[in-house]
Design an enzyme around this catalytic site. Structure first.
Site, PDB file in Angstrom:
ATOM      1  N   GLY A  12       6.020  19.326  21.101  1.00 12.87           N
ATOM      2  CA  GLY A  12       7.277  20.075  21.099  1.00 12.87           C
ATOM      3  C   GLY A  12       8.091  19.778  19.865  1.00 12.87           C
ATOM      4  N   SER A  14       8.655  21.482  17.041  1.00 12.38           N
ATOM      5  CA  SER A  14       9.137  22.528  16.138  1.00 12.38           C
ATOM      6  C   SER A  14      10.641  22.752  16.179  1.00 12.38           C
ATOM      7  CB  SER A  14       8.416  23.851  16.441  1.00 12.38           C
ATOM      8  OG  SER A  14       8.698  24.294  17.756  1.00 12.38           O
ATOM      9  N   GLY A  50       8.369  17.361   4.304  1.00 15.10           N
ATOM     10  CA  GLY A  50       7.409  16.953   3.277  1.00 15.10           C
ATOM     11  C   GLY A  50       6.028  16.641   3.822  1.00 15.10           C
ATOM     12  N   ASN A  86       7.105  15.132  24.264  1.00 17.82           N
ATOM     13  CA  ASN A  86       8.422  15.744  24.321  1.00 17.82           C
ATOM     14  C   ASN A  86       8.398  17.198  24.798  1.00 17.82           C
ATOM     15  OD1 ASN A  86      11.321  16.330  23.399  1.00 17.82           O
ATOM     16  ND2 ASN A  86      10.132  17.668  22.040  1.00 17.82           N
ATOM     17  N   SER A 139      13.933  13.809  31.994  1.00 17.71           N
ATOM     18  CA  SER A 139      15.245  14.437  32.034  1.00 17.71           C
ATOM     19  C   SER A 139      16.029  13.747  33.133  1.00 17.71           C
ATOM     20  CB  SER A 139      15.112  15.933  32.346  1.00 17.71           C
ATOM     21  OG  SER A 139      16.363  16.502  32.696  1.00 17.71           O
ATOM     22  N   ASN A 146      18.800  19.288  41.933  1.00 16.96           N
ATOM     23  CA  ASN A 146      19.924  20.224  41.965  1.00 16.96           C
ATOM     24  C   ASN A 146      19.449  21.617  42.368  1.00 16.96           C
ATOM     25  OD1 ASN A 146      22.502  18.925  41.042  1.00 16.96           O
ATOM     26  ND2 ASN A 146      21.191  18.318  39.348  1.00 16.96           N
ATOM     27  N   TYR A 152      11.740  22.699  38.037  1.00 12.80           N
ATOM     28  CA  TYR A 152      12.001  21.776  36.926  1.00 12.80           C
ATOM     29  C   TYR A 152      12.116  20.352  37.445  1.00 12.80           C
ATOM     30  CZ  TYR A 152      14.026  20.113  32.522  1.00 12.80           C
ATOM     31  OH  TYR A 152      14.255  19.445  31.340  1.00 12.80           O
ATOM     32  N   ALA A 154      10.748  19.120  40.134  1.00 12.06           N
ATOM     33  CA  ALA A 154       9.420  18.662  40.556  1.00 12.06           C
ATOM     34  C   ALA A 154       8.603  18.178  39.369  1.00 12.06           C
ATOM     35  CB  ALA A 154       8.691  19.789  41.283  1.00 12.06           C
ATOM     36  N   ILE A 185      21.708  18.061  26.179  1.00 12.76           N
ATOM     37  CA  ILE A 185      21.615  17.943  24.728  1.00 12.76           C
ATOM     38  C   ILE A 185      21.873  19.317  24.125  1.00 12.76           C
ATOM     39  CG2 ILE A 185      20.160  17.224  22.798  1.00 12.76           C
ATOM     40  CD1 ILE A 185      18.408  15.728  24.859  1.00 12.76           C
TER      41      ILE A 185
END
Length: 240
Positions: A12, A14, A50, A86, A139, A146, A152, A154, A185
């Site tokens: 992840g 990018s 670079g 990530n 997370s 919630n 998410y 799970a 974030i």
């Protein structure tokens, strides 16, 4: 760990915190293999970072593609020292309205993708004479459930359990395992969240990246296996 000259893999990579992680690692002298599905974003990131950043267009839900890339890239003279799992995504809805494809995308990306990476990287790390480090990005949703986040939650609770087991499994192989539980974030993640939007009171990717570097740079026999981070004041500035 002295990060200088270390070999790191970041999934992840990018955008968002993945790009910030890649920047921070390159700044410390690491060589970074950045994995993501977006070739264009990876190439733009390489222009900024670079030659120490190697873009790798790859879908981490494709275990055969991961196996092939690992086999082609690493060997006895080139072994990974750091793995940052990530990559992740969120799709939010009441359980009866959550499409099957959204559930499967979250489980496959957020949870299975970490397993696919670890199962191939761990043997290489066991052969590495240096102390290595795996960091899984969960997370705060891996600790607290919630409404409208059932899928998410799970997937991220799964990352929590996987990380806890993996840390105990690998600690005597000189492989550290840490799990991060970040709160909100300021990234593009919230573009997919109902009734949510990114704002300046959220944590900044660069600040989360500094925490990552601090955790990586701890002494070899010192392990932070879990860390929770939140904005002190999470409210939108307009609500203050």
């Amino acid at each position: 760990m002295d990060i200088t000259s270390k070999i790191a893999i970041v999934t992840g990579a990018s955008s968002g915190i993945g790009a910030a992680f890649s920047q921070a690692l390159v700044d410390k002298g690491a060589t970074v293999y950045g994995l993501a599905r977006s070739t264009d974003k990876l190439q733009r990131l390489q222009q900024n970072l670079g030659k120490q950043f190697h873009p790798v267009p790859l879908d981490i839900t494709d275990h055969e593609a991961i196996d092939a890339w690992i086999q082609q890239t690493f060997n006895e003279t080139l072994e990974p020292d750091i793995l940052i799992n990530n990559a992740g995504l969120g799709r939010f809805a009441n359980v009866e309205n959550l499409p099957l494809e959204d559930w499967e995308a979250m489980i496959n990306t957020n949870l299975s993708g970490i397993f696919y990476m670890c199962r191939k990287v761990v043997p290489l790390m066991k052969d590495n004479e240096n102390t290595c480090h795996i960091i899984n990005i969960a997370s705060i949703a891996g600790k607290v459930g919630n409404p409208q986040l059932s899928g998410y939650n799970a997937s991220k609770f799964g990352v929590r359990g996987f990380s806890e087991a993996l840390f105990k499994e690998l600690r005597y192989d000189k492989i550290k395992v840490s799990c991060f539980y970040p709160g909100s974030i300021q990234t593009g993640f919230f573009s997919n969240a109902n009734d949510s939007e990114s704002h300046a009171n959220m944590m900044q990717p660069e600040d989360v990246a500094r925490v990552l570097i601090n955790v990586l740079e701890t002494p070899d026999n010192f392990l932070i296996n879990a860390i929770t981070m939140r904005p002190l004041n999470p409210k939108h500035p307009e609500e203050l």
